[in-house]
Design an enzyme around this catalytic site. Structure first.
Site, PDB file in Angstrom:
ATOM      1  N   ASP A  80       9.842  -6.726   8.861  1.00  0.00           N
ATOM      2  CA  ASP A  80       8.734  -7.227   8.028  1.00  0.00           C
ATOM      3  C   ASP A  80       8.461  -6.339   6.811  1.00  0.00           C
ATOM      4  OD1 ASP A  80       8.017  -9.577   9.171  1.00  0.00           O
ATOM      5  OD2 ASP A  80       6.447  -8.747  10.464  1.00  0.00           O
ATOM      6  N   GLY A 104      -6.200  -6.196   1.699  1.00  0.00           N
ATOM      7  CA  GLY A 104      -5.688  -7.388   1.047  1.00  0.00           C
ATOM      8  C   GLY A 104      -6.567  -7.692  -0.153  1.00  0.00           C
ATOM      9  N   TYR A 139     -14.507  -2.248   3.079  1.00  0.00           N
ATOM     10  CA  TYR A 139     -13.365  -1.590   2.424  1.00  0.00           C
ATOM     11  C   TYR A 139     -13.778  -0.428   1.517  1.00  0.00           C
ATOM     12  CZ  TYR A 139      -9.094  -1.398  -0.439  1.00  0.00           C
ATOM     13  OH  TYR A 139      -7.967  -0.992  -1.108  1.00  0.00           O
ATOM     14  N   GLU A 148      -2.904 -11.749  -0.412  1.00  0.00           N
ATOM     15  CA  GLU A 148      -2.467 -11.566  -1.798  1.00  0.00           C
ATOM     16  C   GLU A 148      -3.652 -11.411  -2.745  1.00  0.00           C
ATOM     17  OE1 GLU A 148      -2.126 -14.131   0.090  1.00  0.00           O
ATOM     18  OE2 GLU A 148      -2.604 -16.001  -0.922  1.00  0.00           O
ATOM     19  N   LYS A 206       0.410 -20.217  -7.226  1.00  0.00           N
ATOM     20  CA  LYS A 206      -0.196 -21.550  -7.371  1.00  0.00           C
ATOM     21  C   LYS A 206       0.438 -22.311  -8.531  1.00  0.00           C
ATOM     22  CE  LYS A 206      -4.743 -20.333  -5.445  1.00  0.00           C
ATOM     23  NZ  LYS A 206      -6.173 -20.178  -5.723  1.00  0.00           N
ATOM     24  N   ARG A 219     -15.118  -5.713 -13.570  1.00  0.00           N
ATOM     25  CA  ARG A 219     -14.727  -4.344 -13.225  1.00  0.00           C
ATOM     26  C   ARG A 219     -13.587  -3.907 -14.152  1.00  0.00           C
ATOM     27  NH1 ARG A 219     -12.866  -3.892  -7.406  1.00  0.00           N
ATOM     28  NH2 ARG A 219     -15.066  -3.577  -6.936  1.00  0.00           N
TER      29      ARG A 219
HETATM   30  P1  NAD Z   1      -0.153  -3.299   1.590  1.00  0.00           P
HETATM   31  O1  NAD Z   1      -0.990  -4.094   2.538  1.00  0.00           O
HETATM   32  O2  NAD Z   1       0.992  -3.993   0.946  1.00  0.00           O
HETATM   33  O3  NAD Z   1       0.394  -1.996   2.330  1.00  0.00           O
HETATM   34  C1  NAD Z   1      -0.338  -1.270   3.284  1.00  0.00           C
HETATM   35  C2  NAD Z   1       0.562  -1.034   4.476  1.00  0.00           C
HETATM   36  O4  NAD Z   1      -0.151  -0.234   5.441  1.00  0.00           O
HETATM   37  C3  NAD Z   1       0.972  -2.326   5.195  1.00  0.00           C
HETATM   38  O5  NAD Z   1       2.374  -2.463   5.187  1.00  0.00           O
HETATM   39  C4  NAD Z   1       0.425  -2.151   6.600  1.00  0.00           C
HETATM   40  O6  NAD Z   1       1.284  -2.660   7.612  1.00  0.00           O
HETATM   41  C5  NAD Z   1       0.306  -0.638   6.702  1.00  0.00           C
HETATM   42  N1  NAD Z   1      -0.647  -0.272   7.749  1.00  0.00           N
HETATM   43  C6  NAD Z   1      -1.862  -0.811   8.001  1.00  0.00           C
HETATM   44  N2  NAD Z   1      -2.415  -0.237   9.067  1.00  0.00           N
HETATM   45  C7  NAD Z   1      -1.514   0.684   9.519  1.00  0.00           C
HETATM   46  C8  NAD Z   1      -1.506   1.579  10.622  1.00  0.00           C
HETATM   47  N3  NAD Z   1      -2.531   1.622  11.492  1.00  0.00           N
HETATM   48  N4  NAD Z   1      -0.436   2.377  10.793  1.00  0.00           N
HETATM   49  C9  NAD Z   1       0.630   2.314   9.935  1.00  0.00           C
HETATM   50  N5  NAD Z   1       0.671   1.473   8.883  1.00  0.00           N
HETATM   51  C10 NAD Z   1      -0.382   0.672   8.678  1.00  0.00           C
HETATM   52  O7  NAD Z   1      -1.152  -2.697   0.524  1.00  0.00           O
HETATM   53  P2  NAD Z   1      -0.863  -1.992  -0.882  1.00  0.00           P
HETATM   54  O8  NAD Z   1      -1.304  -2.929  -1.939  1.00  0.00           O
HETATM   55  O9  NAD Z   1       0.521  -1.481  -0.931  1.00  0.00           O
HETATM   56  O10 NAD Z   1      -1.912  -0.800  -0.827  1.00  0.00           O
HETATM   57  C11 NAD Z   1      -1.543   0.534  -0.525  1.00  0.00           C
HETATM   58  C12 NAD Z   1      -2.775   1.431  -0.593  1.00  0.00           C
HETATM   59  O11 NAD Z   1      -3.362   1.347  -1.890  1.00  0.00           O
HETATM   60  C13 NAD Z   1      -3.874   1.068   0.398  1.00  0.00           C
HETATM   61  O12 NAD Z   1      -4.496   2.244   0.845  1.00  0.00           O
HETATM   62  C14 NAD Z   1      -4.851   0.286  -0.445  1.00  0.00           C
HETATM   63  O13 NAD Z   1      -6.160   0.333   0.068  1.00  0.00           O
HETATM   64  C15 NAD Z   1      -4.732   1.004  -1.786  1.00  0.00           C
HETATM   65  N6  NAD Z   1      -5.144   0.158  -2.919  1.00  0.00           N
HETATM   66  C16 NAD Z   1      -4.356  -0.891  -3.302  1.00  0.00           C
HETATM   67  C17 NAD Z   1      -4.761  -1.677  -4.369  1.00  0.00           C
HETATM   68  C18 NAD Z   1      -3.917  -2.838  -4.851  1.00  0.00           C
HETATM   69  O14 NAD Z   1      -4.288  -3.468  -5.840  1.00  0.00           O
HETATM   70  N7  NAD Z   1      -2.799  -3.179  -4.217  1.00  0.00           N
HETATM   71  C19 NAD Z   1      -5.965  -1.402  -5.040  1.00  0.00           C
HETATM   72  C20 NAD Z   1      -6.750  -0.334  -4.601  1.00  0.00           C
HETATM   73  C21 NAD Z   1      -6.313   0.450  -3.548  1.00  0.00           C
END
Ligand code: NAD
Length: 356
Positions: free
Chosen positions: A63, A102, A172, A214, A223, A311
Protein backbone atom coordinates in the site's frame (compact mmCIF):
# COMPACT_ATOMS: atom_id res chain seq x y z
CA UNK A 1 3.45 36.96 24.64
CA UNK A 2 4.20 35.02 27.80
CA UNK A 3 4.68 31.97 25.62
CA UNK A 4 7.16 33.76 23.34
CA UNK A 5 9.14 35.12 26.25
CA UNK A 6 9.31 31.65 27.79
CA UNK A 7 10.43 30.12 24.54
CA UNK A 8 13.21 32.59 23.86
CA UNK A 9 14.43 31.96 27.39
CA UNK A 10 14.53 28.21 26.65
CA UNK A 11 16.33 28.72 23.40
CA UNK A 12 19.06 30.93 24.74
CA UNK A 13 19.59 28.70 27.77
CA UNK A 14 21.53 26.09 25.83
CA UNK A 15 24.66 26.63 23.77
CA UNK A 16 24.43 25.00 20.35
CA UNK A 17 27.25 22.51 19.93
CA UNK A 18 28.30 21.96 16.33
CA UNK A 19 27.73 18.43 15.10
CA UNK A 20 29.56 16.90 12.12
CA UNK A 21 27.85 17.23 8.75
CA UNK A 22 25.68 14.27 7.81
CA UNK A 23 27.79 11.60 6.07
CA UNK A 24 26.38 9.78 3.05
CA UNK A 25 26.38 6.50 5.02
CA UNK A 26 24.80 7.87 8.21
CA UNK A 27 21.47 6.25 8.94
CA UNK A 28 18.46 8.46 8.16
CA UNK A 29 15.08 7.40 9.54
CA UNK A 30 11.93 8.60 7.78
CA UNK A 31 8.53 7.75 9.24
CA UNK A 32 5.21 7.86 7.41
CA UNK A 33 7.21 6.73 4.38
CA UNK A 34 4.31 4.81 2.90
CA UNK A 35 2.52 8.15 2.53
CA UNK A 36 2.87 11.20 0.34
CA UNK A 37 5.49 13.59 1.72
CA UNK A 38 7.71 11.08 3.52
CA UNK A 39 7.64 8.73 0.51
CA UNK A 40 8.88 11.59 -1.67
CA UNK A 41 11.44 12.49 1.03
CA UNK A 42 12.93 8.98 0.94
CA UNK A 43 13.38 9.35 -2.81
CA UNK A 44 14.86 12.86 -2.34
CA UNK A 45 17.59 11.63 0.04
CA UNK A 46 18.25 8.54 -2.06
CA UNK A 47 18.73 10.77 -5.13
CA UNK A 48 21.14 12.91 -3.10
CA UNK A 49 23.30 9.80 -2.61
CA UNK A 50 22.49 8.77 0.96
CA UNK A 51 23.05 5.03 1.20
CA UNK A 52 21.41 4.09 4.50
CA UNK A 53 17.78 5.10 4.72
CA UNK A 54 15.23 3.39 6.91
CA UNK A 55 11.64 3.98 5.85
CA UNK A 56 8.82 3.12 8.27
CA UNK A 57 5.03 3.07 7.98
CA UNK A 58 2.22 1.09 9.55
CA UNK A 59 0.66 0.30 6.18
CA UNK A 60 1.54 -3.00 4.52
CA UNK A 61 4.27 -2.53 1.91
CA UNK A 62 1.99 -3.09 -1.07
CA UNK A 63 0.00 0.00 0.00
CA UNK A 64 3.01 2.35 0.08
CA UNK A 65 2.81 5.10 -2.54
CA UNK A 66 6.53 4.95 -3.33
CA UNK A 67 8.98 2.13 -2.65
CA UNK A 68 12.55 3.20 -3.31
CA UNK A 69 15.06 0.48 -4.21
CA UNK A 70 17.92 -0.04 -1.75
CA UNK A 71 16.00 1.38 1.21
CA UNK A 72 15.27 -0.59 4.40
CA UNK A 73 11.46 -0.63 4.56
CA UNK A 74 9.80 -1.56 7.85
CA UNK A 75 6.09 -1.96 8.61
CA UNK A 76 5.64 -0.82 12.20
CA UNK A 77 2.84 0.87 14.12
CA UNK A 78 4.63 3.83 15.68
CA UNK A 79 1.92 4.57 18.21
CA UNK A 80 3.55 1.70 20.14
CA UNK A 81 6.71 2.72 22.00
CA UNK A 82 8.56 -0.55 21.46
CA UNK A 83 8.22 -0.14 17.69
CA UNK A 84 9.60 3.40 17.89
CA UNK A 85 12.65 2.06 19.76
CA UNK A 86 13.22 -0.48 16.99
CA UNK A 87 12.75 2.16 14.31
CA UNK A 88 15.23 4.58 15.92
CA UNK A 89 18.07 2.09 16.49
CA UNK A 90 21.27 3.62 15.11
CA UNK A 91 19.52 6.59 13.48
CA UNK A 92 21.56 9.79 13.14
CA UNK A 93 18.71 11.91 11.83
CA UNK A 94 15.00 11.27 12.36
CA UNK A 95 12.26 12.73 10.17
CA UNK A 96 8.90 12.06 11.79
CA UNK A 97 6.12 12.52 9.26
CA UNK A 98 3.86 9.68 10.39
CA UNK A 99 0.39 10.85 11.36
CA UNK A 100 -3.20 9.84 10.87
CA UNK A 101 -4.34 12.65 8.63
CA UNK A 102 -6.15 13.74 5.51
CA UNK A 103 -7.95 16.69 3.95
CA UNK A 104 -10.79 18.64 5.60
CA UNK A 105 -13.20 15.74 5.07
CA UNK A 106 -10.99 13.55 7.25
CA UNK A 107 -9.75 15.91 9.95
CA UNK A 108 -13.21 17.34 10.68
CA UNK A 109 -14.76 13.86 10.89
CA UNK A 110 -12.02 11.92 12.72
CA UNK A 111 -10.73 14.19 15.49
CA UNK A 112 -9.97 11.33 17.85
CA UNK A 113 -7.78 9.60 15.26
CA UNK A 114 -5.96 12.88 14.67
CA UNK A 115 -5.42 13.47 18.38
CA UNK A 116 -4.10 9.95 18.82
CA UNK A 117 -1.13 10.81 16.59
CA UNK A 118 0.24 12.44 19.75
CA UNK A 119 1.33 8.91 20.68
CA UNK A 120 3.51 8.66 17.58
CA UNK A 121 5.44 11.84 18.19
CA UNK A 122 5.69 11.26 21.94
CA UNK A 123 7.24 7.81 21.56
CA UNK A 124 9.30 8.75 18.53
CA UNK A 125 10.93 11.68 20.26
CA UNK A 126 11.81 9.71 23.39
CA UNK A 127 13.16 6.86 21.27
CA UNK A 128 15.20 9.20 19.08
CA UNK A 129 16.63 10.82 22.20
CA UNK A 130 17.51 7.46 23.78
CA UNK A 131 19.05 6.22 20.53
CA UNK A 132 21.32 9.28 20.51
CA UNK A 133 19.96 10.75 17.28
CA UNK A 134 21.56 14.10 16.44
CA UNK A 135 18.55 15.80 14.88
CA UNK A 136 14.80 15.32 14.96
CA UNK A 137 12.32 16.79 12.47
CA UNK A 138 8.62 17.18 13.20
CA UNK A 139 6.03 17.93 10.52
CA UNK A 140 3.63 20.37 12.11
CA UNK A 141 0.82 22.13 10.29
CA UNK A 142 -0.79 25.47 9.61
CA UNK A 143 -3.77 23.93 11.45
CA UNK A 144 -1.86 24.73 14.66
CA UNK A 145 -2.65 28.44 14.14
CA UNK A 146 -5.35 30.28 16.01
CA UNK A 147 -8.57 29.73 14.04
CA UNK A 148 -9.94 33.11 15.13
CA UNK A 149 -7.38 34.74 12.82
CA UNK A 150 -8.71 32.82 9.82
CA UNK A 151 -12.33 33.89 9.63
CA UNK A 152 -12.12 36.00 6.49
CA UNK A 153 -11.14 34.93 2.94
CA UNK A 154 -9.02 38.11 2.68
CA UNK A 155 -6.87 37.01 5.57
CA UNK A 156 -3.61 38.51 6.60
CA UNK A 157 -0.99 35.79 6.14
CA UNK A 158 -0.15 33.85 9.30
CA UNK A 159 3.17 34.52 10.94
CA UNK A 160 4.81 32.13 13.37
CA UNK A 161 3.76 34.02 16.51
CA UNK A 162 0.07 33.69 15.50
CA UNK A 163 -0.15 30.22 17.06
CA UNK A 164 -0.46 31.90 20.48
CA UNK A 165 -2.72 32.66 22.28
CA UNK A 166 -3.64 29.11 21.29
CA UNK A 167 -6.94 28.28 19.60
CA UNK A 168 -5.84 25.59 17.16
CA UNK A 169 -8.06 23.61 14.81
CA UNK A 170 -9.96 21.04 16.91
CA UNK A 171 -8.32 17.61 17.00
CA UNK A 172 -5.59 17.73 14.35
CA UNK A 173 -4.35 21.27 15.12
CA UNK A 174 -4.11 20.70 18.86
CA UNK A 175 -2.14 17.50 18.35
CA UNK A 176 0.36 19.44 16.27
CA UNK A 177 0.64 22.24 18.80
CA UNK A 178 1.23 19.89 21.73
CA UNK A 179 3.79 17.91 19.73
CA UNK A 180 5.57 21.18 18.97
CA UNK A 181 5.79 21.71 22.74
CA UNK A 182 7.44 18.30 23.09
CA UNK A 183 10.01 19.33 20.48
CA UNK A 184 10.73 22.57 22.32
CA UNK A 185 11.05 20.97 25.76
CA UNK A 186 13.25 18.10 24.55
CA UNK A 187 15.65 20.73 23.31
CA UNK A 188 15.40 22.93 26.41
CA UNK A 189 15.70 20.13 28.92
CA UNK A 190 17.59 17.35 27.17
CA UNK A 191 19.49 19.01 24.34
CA UNK A 192 17.92 17.06 21.46
CA UNK A 193 18.13 19.28 18.39
CA UNK A 194 14.56 19.43 17.15
CA UNK A 195 13.13 21.18 14.10
CA UNK A 196 9.51 22.11 13.52
CA UNK A 197 8.07 23.04 10.13
CA UNK A 198 4.46 24.19 9.91
CA UNK A 199 3.45 22.88 6.48
CA UNK A 200 0.75 24.73 4.57
CA UNK A 201 -1.19 22.45 2.14
CA UNK A 202 1.22 20.33 0.15
CA UNK A 203 0.29 18.81 -3.20
CA UNK A 204 1.96 16.90 -6.02
CA UNK A 205 2.48 13.43 -7.48
CA UNK A 206 2.23 10.42 -5.17
CA UNK A 207 -0.33 12.17 -2.98
CA UNK A 208 -3.73 10.76 -2.05
CA UNK A 209 -6.25 11.64 -4.78
CA UNK A 210 -9.22 9.46 -3.89
CA UNK A 211 -10.81 7.61 -0.98
CA UNK A 212 -11.69 10.43 1.47
CA UNK A 213 -8.27 11.62 2.72
CA UNK A 214 -7.36 13.66 -0.36
CA UNK A 215 -6.87 17.42 -0.19
CA UNK A 216 -8.44 20.11 -2.37
CA UNK A 217 -5.97 20.23 -5.33
CA UNK A 218 -5.99 16.44 -5.81
CA UNK A 219 -9.76 16.19 -5.25
CA UNK A 220 -10.45 18.91 -7.82
CA UNK A 221 -8.08 17.36 -10.38
CA UNK A 222 -9.83 13.99 -9.93
CA UNK A 223 -13.32 15.50 -10.21
CA UNK A 224 -12.38 17.30 -13.44
CA UNK A 225 -10.86 14.13 -14.91
CA UNK A 226 -13.93 12.12 -13.91
CA UNK A 227 -16.31 14.72 -15.36
CA UNK A 228 -14.52 14.57 -18.71
CA UNK A 229 -14.29 10.78 -18.67
CA UNK A 230 -17.99 10.35 -17.88
CA UNK A 231 -19.00 13.21 -20.13
CA UNK A 232 -20.96 14.72 -17.24
CA UNK A 233 -19.60 18.25 -17.27
CA UNK A 234 -20.39 19.26 -13.68
CA UNK A 235 -18.33 19.64 -10.55
CA UNK A 236 -19.35 19.73 -6.89
CA UNK A 237 -17.36 22.19 -4.80
CA UNK A 238 -17.23 21.99 -1.01
CA UNK A 239 -18.49 25.21 0.58
CA UNK A 240 -19.18 28.31 -1.52
CA UNK A 241 -15.74 28.27 -3.16
CA UNK A 242 -14.70 31.64 -1.73
CA UNK A 243 -12.49 30.11 0.98
CA UNK A 244 -8.84 30.91 0.30
CA UNK A 245 -5.66 28.85 0.75
CA UNK A 246 -2.08 28.60 -0.45
CA UNK A 247 -0.68 25.38 -1.87
CA UNK A 248 2.96 24.26 -1.84
CA UNK A 249 4.37 21.96 -4.50
CA UNK A 250 6.04 18.82 -3.11
CA UNK A 251 9.53 19.65 -4.51
CA UNK A 252 9.56 22.90 -2.50
CA UNK A 253 8.43 21.02 0.59
CA UNK A 254 11.31 18.51 0.33
CA UNK A 255 13.93 21.19 -0.20
CA UNK A 256 12.49 23.18 2.70
CA UNK A 257 12.58 20.18 5.07
CA UNK A 258 16.25 19.60 4.24
CA UNK A 259 17.18 23.27 4.72
CA UNK A 260 15.24 23.64 7.97
CA UNK A 261 16.66 20.44 9.47
CA UNK A 262 20.22 21.62 8.85
CA UNK A 263 19.90 25.18 10.11
CA UNK A 264 21.01 25.54 13.74
CA UNK A 265 19.32 28.92 13.99
CA UNK A 266 16.00 27.09 13.72
CA UNK A 267 16.43 24.62 16.58
CA UNK A 268 13.13 24.22 18.47
CA UNK A 269 11.69 27.16 16.53
CA UNK A 270 8.48 26.62 14.55
CA UNK A 271 8.69 28.00 11.03
CA UNK A 272 6.19 28.25 8.19
CA UNK A 273 6.88 26.04 5.22
CA UNK A 274 4.31 27.00 2.63
CA UNK A 275 3.62 28.96 -0.51
CA UNK A 276 2.38 32.52 -0.18
CA UNK A 277 0.43 32.41 -3.46
CA UNK A 278 -3.13 32.79 -2.20
CA UNK A 279 -6.07 31.45 -4.26
CA UNK A 280 -9.73 30.85 -3.62
CA UNK A 281 -11.11 27.36 -4.21
CA UNK A 282 -13.08 28.81 -7.14
CA UNK A 283 -9.82 30.05 -8.67
CA UNK A 284 -8.23 26.66 -8.06
CA UNK A 285 -11.07 25.02 -10.01
CA UNK A 286 -10.59 27.51 -12.87
CA UNK A 287 -6.89 26.70 -13.02
CA UNK A 288 -7.55 22.96 -13.26
CA UNK A 289 -10.25 23.57 -15.88
CA UNK A 290 -7.74 25.57 -17.92
CA UNK A 291 -5.18 22.75 -17.72
CA UNK A 292 -7.83 20.21 -18.77
CA UNK A 293 -9.26 22.50 -21.48
CA UNK A 294 -12.82 22.26 -20.18
CA UNK A 295 -15.51 24.37 -18.47
CA UNK A 296 -17.75 22.67 -15.93
CA UNK A 297 -21.05 23.62 -14.36
CA UNK A 298 -20.35 24.35 -10.71
CA UNK A 299 -22.53 23.08 -7.90
CA UNK A 300 -21.82 24.12 -4.33
CA UNK A 301 -22.28 21.75 -1.39
CA UNK A 302 -22.77 24.15 1.50
CA UNK A 303 -23.02 21.32 4.02
CA UNK A 304 -19.63 19.82 3.18
CA UNK A 305 -16.60 20.54 5.40
CA UNK A 306 -14.91 23.75 4.26
CA UNK A 307 -12.42 24.52 7.01
CA UNK A 308 -11.41 28.04 7.94
CA UNK A 309 -12.46 30.92 5.65
CA UNK A 310 -8.92 31.87 4.67
CA UNK A 311 -5.34 30.88 5.32
CA UNK A 312 -1.99 31.97 3.90
CA UNK A 313 1.65 31.62 4.86
CA UNK A 314 3.64 34.69 5.91
CA UNK A 315 7.12 33.91 4.63
CA UNK A 316 9.01 36.81 6.19
CA UNK A 317 10.77 34.57 8.70
CA UNK A 318 11.83 31.79 6.30
CA UNK A 319 13.14 34.36 3.79
CA UNK A 320 15.14 36.01 6.54
CA UNK A 321 16.67 32.82 7.94
CA UNK A 322 17.07 30.68 4.83
CA UNK A 323 17.08 33.35 2.15
CA UNK A 324 14.55 31.14 0.33
CA UNK A 325 10.84 30.41 0.15
CA UNK A 326 8.69 27.88 -1.72
CA UNK A 327 8.17 29.41 -5.13
CA UNK A 328 6.94 26.85 -7.67
CA UNK A 329 4.02 28.64 -9.37
CA UNK A 330 0.69 26.94 -8.66
CA UNK A 331 -0.06 26.66 -12.41
CA UNK A 332 3.17 24.74 -12.96
CA UNK A 333 2.80 22.35 -10.01
CA UNK A 334 -0.89 21.79 -10.75
CA UNK A 335 -0.19 20.78 -14.34
CA UNK A 336 2.30 18.13 -13.16
CA UNK A 337 -0.14 16.92 -10.51
CA UNK A 338 -3.11 16.87 -12.90
CA UNK A 339 -1.19 14.77 -15.43
CA UNK A 340 -0.08 12.34 -12.74
CA UNK A 341 -3.61 11.89 -11.37
CA UNK A 342 -4.96 11.46 -14.89
CA UNK A 343 -2.44 8.67 -15.49
CA UNK A 344 -3.44 7.03 -12.20
CA UNK A 345 -7.15 7.37 -12.95
CA UNK A 346 -6.92 5.66 -16.33
CA UNK A 347 -4.48 3.03 -15.06
CA UNK A 348 -7.00 2.11 -12.40
CA UNK A 349 -9.75 1.99 -15.00
CA UNK A 350 -7.64 -0.52 -16.91
CA UNK A 351 -7.57 -2.60 -13.74
CA UNK A 352 -4.09 -1.72 -12.53
CA UNK A 353 -3.36 -1.22 -8.84
CA UNK A 354 -2.58 2.48 -8.21
CA UNK A 355 -2.02 5.02 -5.42
CA UNK A 356 -5.40 6.04 -3.98
P1 NAD B 1 0.00 10.79 4.41
O1 NAD B 1 -1.29 10.37 5.04
O2 NAD B 1 0.15 10.58 2.95
O3 NAD B 1 1.21 10.07 5.16
C1 NAD B 1 1.24 9.80 6.54
C2 NAD B 1 1.65 8.36 6.72
O4 NAD B 1 1.74 8.08 8.13
C3 NAD B 1 0.64 7.36 6.15
O5 NAD B 1 1.25 6.56 5.16
C4 NAD B 1 0.21 6.54 7.35
O6 NAD B 1 0.02 5.16 7.07
C5 NAD B 1 1.38 6.74 8.30
N1 NAD B 1 0.98 6.47 9.68
C6 NAD B 1 -0.15 6.86 10.31
N2 NAD B 1 -0.18 6.39 11.55
C7 NAD B 1 0.96 5.65 11.71
C8 NAD B 1 1.48 4.87 12.78
N3 NAD B 1 0.80 4.74 13.93
N4 NAD B 1 2.66 4.25 12.60
C9 NAD B 1 3.33 4.34 11.42
N5 NAD B 1 2.87 5.06 10.37
C10 NAD B 1 1.71 5.70 10.51
O7 NAD B 1 0.20 12.30 4.81
P2 NAD B 1 1.23 13.39 4.24
O8 NAD B 1 0.44 14.37 3.46
O9 NAD B 1 2.38 12.73 3.60
O10 NAD B 1 1.66 14.11 5.60
C11 NAD B 1 2.90 13.85 6.24
C12 NAD B 1 3.02 14.72 7.48
O11 NAD B 1 2.92 16.09 7.12
C13 NAD B 1 1.95 14.47 8.53
O12 NAD B 1 2.51 14.62 9.81
C14 NAD B 1 0.97 15.59 8.29
O13 NAD B 1 0.22 15.91 9.44
C15 NAD B 1 1.90 16.72 7.88
N6 NAD B 1 1.22 17.76 7.08
C16 NAD B 1 0.84 17.48 5.80
C17 NAD B 1 0.20 18.46 5.06
C18 NAD B 1 -0.23 18.22 3.63
O14 NAD B 1 -0.74 19.14 3.00
N7 NAD B 1 -0.07 17.03 3.07
C19 NAD B 1 -0.06 19.72 5.63
C20 NAD B 1 0.33 19.96 6.95
C21 NAD B 1 0.99 18.97 7.66
Amino acid sequence: MVQDAKRSHMETKRMVEKDPPLAKDDLILITGAGGFIAGNLVKYFRDKGFTRIRAVDKKPLYDWYIRVPGVENLCLDLSIEENCRRACEGAVEVYNLAADMGGMGFIERYRVECLRSILINTHMMESAYRAGARRYFFSSSACAYNVLLQQDPNVRALKESDAYPAMAERGYGWEKLISEQFCQEYWAERGLKTFIARFHNVYGPYGTWDGGREKAPAAICRKVIEAIDKNNLRITIWGDGTQTRSFMFIDDCLKGIDMIMHCDELIATPINLGSSELVSINELVSKVEAIAGVKLKREYDLNAPRGVAGRNSDNTFIKKVLNWEPSTPLDQGLRITYNWIKEQYYARKRGRRVVE
